[in-house]
Scaffold this motif. Sequence first.
Motif, PDB file in Angstrom:
ATOM      1  N   ASN A   3      54.977 -36.890  37.898  1.00 24.54           N
ATOM      2  CA  ASN A   3      55.897 -35.762  37.967  1.00 24.54           C
ATOM      3  C   ASN A   3      55.890 -35.112  39.340  1.00 24.54           C
ATOM      4  N   PHE A   4      54.743 -35.164  40.067  1.00 29.28           N
ATOM      5  CA  PHE A   4      54.612 -34.547  41.407  1.00 29.28           C
ATOM      6  C   PHE A   4      55.440 -35.301  42.426  1.00 29.28           C
ATOM      7  N   LEU A   5      55.482 -36.645  42.300  1.00 32.94           N
ATOM      8  CA  LEU A   5      56.246 -37.460  43.263  1.00 32.94           C
ATOM      9  C   LEU A   5      57.477 -38.049  42.587  1.00 32.94           C
ATOM     10  N   ASP A   6      58.196 -37.182  41.901  1.00 33.89           N
ATOM     11  CA  ASP A   6      59.300 -37.694  41.105  1.00 33.89           C
ATOM     12  C   ASP A   6      60.593 -37.853  41.889  1.00 33.89           C
ATOM     13  N   SER A  13      57.563 -37.168  52.107  1.00 30.96           N
ATOM     14  CA  SER A  13      56.724 -36.122  52.690  1.00 30.96           C
ATOM     15  C   SER A  13      55.256 -36.438  52.493  1.00 30.96           C
ATOM     16  N   ALA A  14      54.870 -36.945  51.303  1.00 27.86           N
ATOM     17  CA  ALA A  14      53.461 -37.283  51.044  1.00 27.86           C
ATOM     18  C   ALA A  14      53.002 -38.406  51.952  1.00 27.86           C
ATOM     19  N   ALA A  15      53.871 -39.347  52.232  1.00 31.84           N
ATOM     20  CA  ALA A  15      53.499 -40.472  53.107  1.00 31.84           C
ATOM     21  C   ALA A  15      53.283 -39.981  54.544  1.00 31.84           C
ATOM     22  N   LEU A  20      49.531 -38.436  59.145  1.00 33.57           N
ATOM     23  CA  LEU A  20      49.065 -37.443  60.101  1.00 33.57           C
ATOM     24  C   LEU A  20      47.594 -37.111  59.901  1.00 33.57           C
ATOM     25  N   MET A  21      47.163 -36.984  58.655  1.00 28.56           N
ATOM     26  CA  MET A  21      45.754 -36.679  58.380  1.00 28.56           C
ATOM     27  C   MET A  21      44.855 -37.812  58.836  1.00 28.56           C
ATOM     28  N   SER A  22      45.302 -39.041  58.654  1.00 31.13           N
ATOM     29  CA  SER A  22      44.498 -40.204  59.102  1.00 31.13           C
ATOM     30  C   SER A  22      44.332 -40.180  60.612  1.00 31.13           C
ATOM     31  N   LEU A  23      45.421 -39.903  61.331  1.00 34.63           N
ATOM     32  CA  LEU A  23      45.349 -39.856  62.800  1.00 34.63           C
ATOM     33  C   LEU A  23      44.439 -38.726  63.255  1.00 34.63           C
ATOM     34  N   LEU A  24      44.473 -37.601  62.588  1.00 33.19           N
ATOM     35  CA  LEU A  24      43.635 -36.472  62.961  1.00 33.19           C
ATOM     36  C   LEU A  24      42.162 -36.791  62.784  1.00 33.19           C
TER      37      LEU A  24
END
Length: 294
Positions: A3-6, A13-15, A20-24
């Motif tokens: 339901n969150f990624l519906d 946006s989640a991708a 970005l978090m991985s690069l950080l």
Amino acid sequence: MANFLDTKNKRKSAAITGVLMSLLIVGIFFVGLKYLDPPEEYGIAVNFGTSNVGKGDIQPTEPLKSASQEQVIEEQQEEIQEISESKVTEEETSKSEDVVTQDTEEAIAIKKEQEAKRKADAIAKKAQLEKERIEKEKQDAIAKQKAEEQAKKKKLDALIGGVSNSEGNATGGEGNDNVPGDKGKITGDPNANGYYGNGGSGNGGDYQLGNRKPLSRPKPGYECNEEGLVVVEIEVDRSGNVINAKPGAKGSTNTAQCLLSQAKAAALKTRWQADSKAPSKQIGTIKYRFSLSQ
């Protein structure tokens, strides 16, 4: 979670957030803050020494031997003496500079005063010379005028026989009025026969005969109260004699008989230069001007 990624936008946006978090996290491991052990010290560097005072340019590596009290006193006295001598020298130099400056200012002031006086004297002298020049020119002009008047008077006296006014000592008289006196004008010609006109050269004429010039120019008599120009046409032979005269020619402004007769008589008495190459009867003109005005 489903339901969150519906929706498509949420999944996108989640991708992006995950990337970005991985690069950080990777950046923190490879380009993170560095830590120094031990940490750097901050402040102002202080020179190595073993006392609160010192002297010289050589840096000792060990503590110095203590100086005696007398040596310290001597050194302090030497320093005081040097300071005093330096101060005295500076005061003398300053005083000397003040004296030189004062002398220079006085000299400049004196020089300026002398220069101003010299210019004032030069201007005054120039003005005096100009005044003298103007006065001299004025006196010369007066003297010249007097000399001209005197010369005219002498010439006039000689012309009328030395008589300069009607209160003279001469006797006799001349005129046609049957009244005692000398009829005429003070500026007239004693040898003229007329009594009218303004005298002088008023009865003179213009003489035209080619290149030949008149040798004698008798003046016409002036016996009537008329004025104007009378042109006389003349015929002259090779010897210079006027053999014929016709008054009243073209150009005449007055043909009164009294003027014409006197002009003809004067023209016939005129003598001209002789010319053997001239025509037997050379034609010319004589103009006589009669005037009643002063």
